[in-house]
Motif scaffolding. Structure first.
Motif, mmCIF file in Angstrom:
data_model
loop_
_atom_site.group_PDB
_atom_site.id
_atom_site.type_symbol
_atom_site.label_atom_id
_atom_site.label_comp_id
_atom_site.label_asym_id
_atom_site.label_seq_id
_atom_site.Cartn_x
_atom_site.Cartn_y
_atom_site.Cartn_z
ATOM 1 N N PRO A 88 0.844 -1.205 0.000
ATOM 2 C CA PRO A 88 0.000 0.000 0.000
ATOM 3 C C PRO A 88 0.876 1.251 0.000
ATOM 4 O O PRO A 88 1.999 1.269 0.526
ATOM 5 C CB PRO A 88 -0.795 -0.121 1.303
ATOM 6 N N ALA A 89 0.331 2.312 -0.611
ATOM 7 C CA ALA A 89 0.988 3.619 -0.577
ATOM 8 C C ALA A 89 0.428 4.388 0.608
ATOM 9 O O ALA A 89 -0.779 4.389 0.850
ATOM 10 C CB ALA A 89 0.726 4.372 -1.875
ATOM 11 N N THR A 90 1.278 5.030 1.362
ATOM 12 C CA THR A 90 0.847 5.762 2.547
ATOM 13 C C THR A 90 1.296 7.200 2.462
ATOM 14 O O THR A 90 2.254 7.538 1.743
ATOM 15 C CB THR A 90 1.410 5.115 3.820
ATOM 16 N N GLY A 91 0.617 8.061 3.198
ATOM 17 C CA GLY A 91 1.001 9.460 3.207
ATOM 18 C C GLY A 91 -0.019 10.312 3.901
ATOM 19 O O GLY A 91 -0.931 9.816 4.585
ATOM 20 N N THR A 92 0.136 11.620 3.709
ATOM 21 C CA THR A 92 -0.752 12.605 4.297
ATOM 22 C C THR A 92 -1.747 13.072 3.244
ATOM 23 O O THR A 92 -1.355 13.328 2.095
ATOM 24 C CB THR A 92 0.051 13.811 4.825
ATOM 25 N N PRO A 93 -3.048 13.190 3.567
ATOM 26 C CA PRO A 93 -4.045 13.604 2.567
ATOM 27 C C PRO A 93 -3.679 14.925 1.893
ATOM 28 O O PRO A 93 -3.031 15.789 2.492
ATOM 29 C CB PRO A 93 -5.321 13.719 3.390
ATOM 30 N N GLY A 94 -4.099 15.024 0.619
ATOM 31 C CA GLY A 94 -3.891 16.239 -0.149
ATOM 32 C C GLY A 94 -2.949 16.057 -1.308
ATOM 33 O O GLY A 94 -2.913 16.883 -2.217
ATOM 34 N N THR A 95 -2.172 14.986 -1.312
ATOM 35 C CA THR A 95 -1.225 14.723 -2.386
ATOM 36 C C THR A 95 -1.693 13.503 -3.178
ATOM 37 O O THR A 95 -1.953 12.448 -2.600
ATOM 38 C CB THR A 95 0.185 14.449 -1.830
ATOM 39 N N ALA A 96 -1.824 13.640 -4.504
ATOM 40 C CA ALA A 96 -2.282 12.525 -5.335
ATOM 41 C C ALA A 96 -1.279 11.383 -5.282
ATOM 42 O O ALA A 96 -0.073 11.597 -5.166
ATOM 43 C CB ALA A 96 -2.494 12.991 -6.769
ATOM 44 N N VAL A 97 -1.800 10.163 -5.376
ATOM 45 C CA VAL A 97 -0.952 8.975 -5.379
ATOM 46 C C VAL A 97 -1.107 8.286 -6.732
ATOM 47 O O VAL A 97 -2.188 8.255 -7.314
ATOM 48 C CB VAL A 97 -1.350 8.031 -4.223
ATOM 49 N N SER A 98 -0.003 7.739 -7.258
ATOM 50 C CA SER A 98 -0.007 7.094 -8.571
ATOM 51 C C SER A 98 0.374 5.624 -8.450
ATOM 52 O O SER A 98 1.049 5.214 -7.493
ATOM 53 C CB SER A 98 0.966 7.809 -9.521
ATOM 54 N N HIS A 99 -0.057 4.851 -9.474
ATOM 55 C CA HIS A 99 0.249 3.421 -9.480
ATOM 56 C C HIS A 99 0.110 2.902 -10.900
ATOM 57 O O HIS A 99 -0.693 3.413 -11.693
ATOM 58 C CB HIS A 99 -0.708 2.658 -8.565
ATOM 59 N N THR A 100 0.880 1.874 -11.244
ATOM 60 C CA THR A 100 0.808 1.252 -12.568
ATOM 61 C C THR A 100 0.465 -0.228 -12.407
ATOM 62 O O THR A 100 1.151 -0.957 -11.673
ATOM 63 C CB THR A 100 2.127 1.390 -13.331
ATOM 64 N N TYR A 101 -0.600 -0.655 -13.086
ATOM 65 C CA TYR A 101 -0.988 -2.073 -13.126
ATOM 66 C C TYR A 101 -0.286 -2.709 -14.326
ATOM 67 O O TYR A 101 -0.560 -2.369 -15.482
ATOM 68 C CB TYR A 101 -2.501 -2.214 -13.260
ATOM 69 N N THR A 102 0.596 -3.613 -14.051
ATOM 70 C CA THR A 102 1.374 -4.242 -15.127
ATOM 71 C C THR A 102 0.727 -5.504 -15.666
ATOM 72 O O THR A 102 0.994 -5.913 -16.792
ATOM 73 C CB THR A 102 2.788 -4.583 -14.628
ATOM 74 N N THR A 103 -0.123 -6.126 -14.878
ATOM 75 C CA THR A 103 -0.755 -7.393 -15.273
ATOM 76 C C THR A 103 -2.231 -7.150 -15.545
ATOM 77 O O THR A 103 -2.914 -6.501 -14.747
ATOM 78 C CB THR A 103 -0.610 -8.442 -14.156
ATOM 79 N N PRO A 104 -2.756 -7.649 -16.694
ATOM 80 C CA PRO A 104 -4.186 -7.470 -16.956
ATOM 81 C C PRO A 104 -5.028 -8.052 -15.829
ATOM 82 O O PRO A 104 -4.710 -9.098 -15.258
ATOM 83 C CB PRO A 104 -4.410 -8.243 -18.266
ATOM 84 N N GLY A 105 -6.109 -7.371 -15.509
ATOM 85 C CA GLY A 105 -6.998 -7.848 -14.458
ATOM 86 C C GLY A 105 -7.989 -6.780 -14.061
ATOM 87 O O GLY A 105 -7.941 -5.629 -14.529
ATOM 88 N N LEU A 106 -8.921 -7.165 -13.201
ATOM 89 C CA LEU A 106 -9.911 -6.252 -12.645
ATOM 90 C C LEU A 106 -9.586 -6.090 -11.168
ATOM 91 O O LEU A 106 -9.585 -7.066 -10.422
ATOM 92 C CB LEU A 106 -11.325 -6.809 -12.827
ATOM 93 N N TYR A 107 -9.341 -4.879 -10.766
ATOM 94 C CA TYR A 107 -8.807 -4.632 -9.430
ATOM 95 C C TYR A 107 -9.732 -3.734 -8.621
ATOM 96 O O TYR A 107 -10.444 -2.884 -9.177
ATOM 97 C CB TYR A 107 -7.421 -3.983 -9.531
ATOM 98 N N THR A 108 -9.704 -3.929 -7.317
ATOM 99 C CA THR A 108 -10.424 -3.066 -6.378
ATOM 100 C C THR A 108 -9.398 -2.252 -5.603
ATOM 101 O O THR A 108 -8.512 -2.816 -4.949
ATOM 102 C CB THR A 108 -11.269 -3.897 -5.410
ATOM 103 N N THR A 109 -9.527 -0.944 -5.699
ATOM 104 C CA THR A 109 -8.654 -0.075 -4.924
ATOM 105 C C THR A 109 -9.377 0.349 -3.655
ATOM 106 O O THR A 109 -10.585 0.550 -3.650
ATOM 107 C CB THR A 109 -8.261 1.176 -5.720
ATOM 108 N N ARG A 110 -8.602 0.478 -2.589
ATOM 109 C CA ARG A 110 -9.158 0.933 -1.306
ATOM 110 C C ARG A 110 -8.257 2.017 -0.745
ATOM 111 O O ARG A 110 -7.036 1.848 -0.706
ATOM 112 C CB ARG A 110 -9.249 -0.212 -0.298
ATOM 113 N N ILE A 111 -8.877 3.106 -0.344
ATOM 114 C CA ILE A 111 -8.124 4.131 0.339
ATOM 115 C C ILE A 111 -8.737 4.320 1.720
ATOM 116 O O ILE A 111 -9.956 4.484 1.852
ATOM 117 C CB ILE A 111 -8.089 5.450 -0.463
#
Length: 959
Positions: A449-472
């Motif tokens: 998981p990516a962690t931090g302080t609210p207010g700054t956008a977080v980025s991520h790259t999905y390298t493998t095909p699939g259907l994913y659920t993100t949770r913040i």
């Protein structure tokens, strides 16, 4: 009474993490289980048994059965719901140990299950803990229909009763029951986080002699005589309860009781005081004179919200003296230094800035780290901390929680695309209390998981095909959290998932509903990538298939009429790409055998039309497209023929039966019909004729019925040679029983057979009937003849025991012949039927069907193609349903109809007599080349007509 839901923007789900309880009351109650087994009780399971061992697959049916065998360390899981309560008086007499207590729990095993319900009987409590120790009862609901005692603790110690609910409507007459009672021989009992609704005289009642009882964090509503009543009990702590007591005393201690009363909220509401109240002027808190020296009271709330019209009501009674306000109580007794009154406090979470917030004594005996809904005791940053100790609990059983708001824009962007897919997500969230927040973003692909302080956008790259659920998840320092999930980030494959489709007709018990299609749509290689699928059936209708493509699906469709339909599956993936698959279904008919009945007898005038309704022909049932009829003509005034066709269509130039004066004629034929339509019978003669019509079978695309099995014609009976077991002419009025099932390829279980029956060397005029052997209900007419005439008719007759009966209705003898044409029965290896509009496909006078004008010579054969025209498929045809006619022959003889490419059989298909037109039905098996042969066994050339009525095709048909 529920926690306020965090404001999450649009359609956001928030999960609030509950705190962990630090202990039970003063720590005197039983510890959490260390180990042990689980016993299950589930009366709603058919496999339940009180004689078993209480496993999940074979649970006990009653709670008492589990109570009788439970061991230290065991947990009894009671499953069920309010629709099927356990109506029993359970008594537990078995104990746990300090490190292995016994637990009874009604908590559901999954979110789809509800909490188990025990119904209190009138004669005894629903649950009695008798002489036990180290026992915990939790998460059970009790239905108190009789307003009697519900839970009783007698002679027991180290018992915890937690998160129990007592439900029932408020009584309208005085009652005496107690929701939770602790008797005078019990000690070290904790009654916590329970919800006691109006039902009994007392909510919690502790009897003289009891010791070290903790009553904490309960919600108690409108009991008739007391919310919490303690009498003569030593070291009893009443802490952080919310008691709604519009009529009776909320909390009372008498009889020399000792203990602490802190952090409680007692509420009255004048509009709720009615004549049903036992003591509408009772104080909210009462401590008797024999107890005041041993009781400490502080940090309590008296919310006395009574209108002026209500009876006068004091807030406190201390040593017999009434005090109208908390100030008067403090001044008069020295108790209640931090008490509050003069506020509105309904039985719900305190509103923001309420004086109840963060003002309780955190060190009070029995104070829990969670409220009655297991939410944590937290510090409201908008309110000054005026209580005592750390933890900053609110007063009463309910704790005000922070509201975390997650911005609606905190979603993955873009939500879909080809892998590798890079996304970004905002992290905007706020606390209504202004608390500092931290976020944790889980992208659902196994990465950290990516962690931090609210207010700054977080980025991520999905390298493998699939259907994913993100949770913040956003969390504040005290552990309060809110979560937003986005199910549907699609990192697509380079090519869309392929679609596949197949179809088969519906079969059951050896029969087929030949117009009912069962499609199979297999799961694609990447089912997660499919967004939706549409199946068009090829007849102008379609279905949207279930969105879940994880498993194969089998949609069905009933076609409205026979025909060839191309069904198309259109599959759309999450990226909007489509793939298709097609399959062809041949909707057709199957044969429904009926008991022949002569449905109508009418005289048709010269060139007149007899209209026959579908109901008259018994064709008004599901999906009937054609009927097989038997026509018998008599009293003809001139030579002629009857033409049978669907009402509303152009009359064809075909013949169903030929007739002439002085002779009775019979023939079977097939005609298309609709369940709401009718058929017409046209008399092409210059004179009137009487016709008798009987239905001998139906062809339906929507009923489970039989397929047809054509055979190369075979002789079953010939009394001239002894074939079939009878030799010599059959006398007038006599019968021959003919076995047909189990011979010549006809199975014993065939439902009907098709026979060409012939009478020859006839000694007098007469006729022949054909009937089932085991019943007289199914009887059809065979040929009629004059003296010396050879006559043939094709018949369809049901078979029940494998035999049929041929009866000579003449007054003189005749030789009888029966030739097998085919049979109806099991779908396997059979043929389905397609009706056709009547069409003349052979006429030797015009060259139709042969290409040349020429009679069929004596002892010669012609070939007739029956496929590829007039709606008949070019391939897959197994038999043709024809009417054959020989007009005015110049000699005697008969026709033999058989499949091309096979040896000519020695059978009769249509017999004719010099000068007399003959016509009759012929179901003829087709050769592999789609042709049939017609052989003239007579001594003179004849003209021949063949009228097409329908065709039989391989079942199941292939494209």
């Amino acid at each position: 009474m529920h926690r306020s839901r965090p404001a999450l923007g649009l359609s956001l789900a928030v999960i609030v993490a509950a705190g962990v309880m630090s202990g039970w009351g003063t720590g005197r109650a039983a510890a959490e289980p260390v180990s042990g087994g689980t016993l299950y009780v589930d009366r709603g399971t058919p496999s339940c048994s009180d004689s078993g061992t209480g496993t999940e697959s074979r649970p006990f049916c009653t709670v008492q059965a589990a109570a009788d065998v439970v061991e230290p360390g065991d947990t009894v899981r009671i499953l069920g719901d309010s629709l099927s309560p356990y109506s029993e008086a359970v008594t537990l007499t078995r104990s746990g140990t300090s490190d292995q207590p016994i637990t009874f729990s009604g908590a559901p095993l999954s979110p789809s299950r509800s909490t188990a319900v025990l119904a209190a009987p009138a004669s005894a409590p629903a649950l009695t803990l008798k002489g036990v120790h180290d026992v915990r009862v939790e998460s059970l609901t009790f239905s108190d229909e009789h307003h009697s005692d519900v839970v009783a603790v007698t002679g027991s110690d180290h018992v915890t009763l937690d998160r129990l609910t007592v439900d029932n409507s408020a009584p309208t007459v005085p009652v005496i029951g107690t929701a939770i009672g602790v008797d005078g021989t019990s000690s070290d009992v904790t009654v916590s986080r329970n919800t006691l609704n109006p039902s009994t005289a007392y909510g919690v009642r502790v009897a003289p002699g009891a010791a070290r009882v903790t009553v904490t964090t309960n919600m108690i509503f409108m009991q008739q005589q007391g919310g919490i009543a303690v009498s003569g009990a030593a070291d009893t702590d009443v802490t952080s309860n919310t008691v709604f007591a519009p009529c009776a005393t909320g909390i009372s201690l008498d009889g020399g009781s000792s203990g602490v009363v802190e952090n409680n909220v007692a509420i009255t509401l004048g509009s709720m005081q009615t004549r049903a109240c036992q003591a509408p002027t009772a104080p909210l808190y009462a401590v008797s004179a024999d107890s005041t020296s041993q009781v400490t009271a502080d940090y309590n709330v008296a919310a006395n919200d009574a209108p002026a019209s209500a009876p006068a009501r004091t807030e406190y009674s201390w040593a017999g003296t009434s005090y109208a306000t908390s100030a008067a109580f403090r001044d008069g007794t020295g108790q209640g230094t931090h008490d509050i009154d003069g506020i509105h406090a309904y039985p719900s979470t305190p509103s923001e800035h309420s004086p109840l917030i963060d003002s309780a004594d955190a060190t009070a005996p029995g104070e829990l780290s969670t409220d009655s809904q297991t939410r944590p005791r937290v510090d409201d940053l908008l309110v000054d901390n005026t209580g005592n100790g750390t933890g900053h609990p609110d007063r009463g059983a309910l704790e005000r929680q922070d509201t975390l708001t997650i911005a609606s824009g905190d979603v993955p962007t873009p939500p879909k695309g080809l892998a590798p897919l890079g996304i970004s997500m905002k992290t905007d969230a706020t606390s209504s209390w202004g608390a500092a927040l931290a976020y944790s973003a889980d992208f659902g692909d196994g990465s950290d998981p990516a962690t931090g302080t609210p207010g700054t956008a977080v980025s991520h790259t999905y390298t493998t095909p699939g259907l994913y659920t993100t949770r913040i998840t956003f969390t504040e320092p005290d552990g309060t959290s809110a979560e937003k999930s986005y199910a549907g980030v699609a990192a697509g494959t380079a090519t869309p998932p392929a679609a596949a489709l197949s179809v088969a007709p519906d079969t059951a018990n050896g029969q087929v509903s030949a117009g009912f299609a069962r499609f199979t749509v297999p799961a694609p290689a990447d089912p997660w990538e499919v967004e939706y699928r549409t199946l068009s059936f090829g007849d102008g209708t379609q279905d949207n298939l279930a969105a879940d493509a994880q498993e194969p699906t089998q949609p069905t469709h009933q076609y409205a009429a026979p025909g060839t339909y191309t069904a198309t599956l259109t599959q759309t993936d999450l990226l909007g790409r489509t793939t298709t698959a097609t399959t062809v279904f041949h909707a057709a008919d199957a044969f429904v055998a009926v008991t022949p009945q002569y449905d109508t007898e009418k005289t048709i005038a010269a060139h007149g039309v007899l209209k026959l309704s579908a109901a008259t022909l018994r064709a008004d049932s599901n999906g009937v497209d054609a009927v097989q009829l038997q026509l018998v003509t008599s009293n003809a005034k001139a030579n002629g023929a009857l033409t049978l066709y669907t009402h509303g269509t152009t009359r064809p130039g075909t013949a169903a039966i030929a007739f002439e004066p002085g002779r009775t004629a019979t023939a079977e034929t097939t005609v298309k019909v609709t369940p709401t339509g009718s058929v017409d019978l046209y008399n092409g003669s210059s004179g009137a004729v009487t016709v008798n019509v009987a239905t001998v079978g139906l062809q339906s695309h929507a009923q489970y019925a039989d397929t047809y099995h054509p055979v190369a014609p075979a002789r079953l009976l010939d009394t001239r040679t002894g074939t079939g077991g009878t030799r010599g002419p059959v006398g007038g009025g006599h019968s021959v029983t003919l076995p047909v099932g189990g011979t010549h390829g006809v199975p014993a279980g065939a439902h009907a057979v098709v026979l060409d029956v012939t009478a020859t060397t006839t000694k007098a005029s007469g006729d022949l009937t054909v009937a089932t052997h085991s019943t007289n209900d199914s009887i059809v007419s065979g040929p009629y003849w004059t003296t010396g005439q050879t006559a043939t008719t094709q018949v369809v007759i049901p078979v029940y025991d494998g035999k049929v009966v041929l009866h000579n209705e003449s007054k003189a003898s005749a030789n009888l012949v029966a030739d097998l044409v085919g049979w109806y029965g099991t779908a396997t290896g059979g043929s389905e039927f397609l009706p056709a509009a009547p069409a003349r496909i052979l006429d030797t006078r015009t060259g139709t069907g042969t290409g040349k004008v020429a009679r069929l010579a004596a002892h010669a054969a012609l070939k007739l193609r029956v496929t590829g025209a007039h709606g008949v498929p070019a391939t897959g045809v197994t038999a043709a349903d024809l009417n054959l006619t020989v007009p005015a022959p110049s000699g005697n003889g008969y026709l033999v109809a058989y499949p091309d490419g096979t040896s000519r059989p020695g059978v009769y298909s249509l017999s004719f007599t010099k000068g007399h037109t003959a016509a009759g039905r012929a179901l003829v098996k087709a050769g592999t080349d789609g042709e049939i042969d017609l052989y003239n066994a007579g001594s003179a050339p004849v003209d021949v007509y063949a009228d097409l009525l329908g065709d039989y095709d391989v079942f199941p048909a292939t494209s």
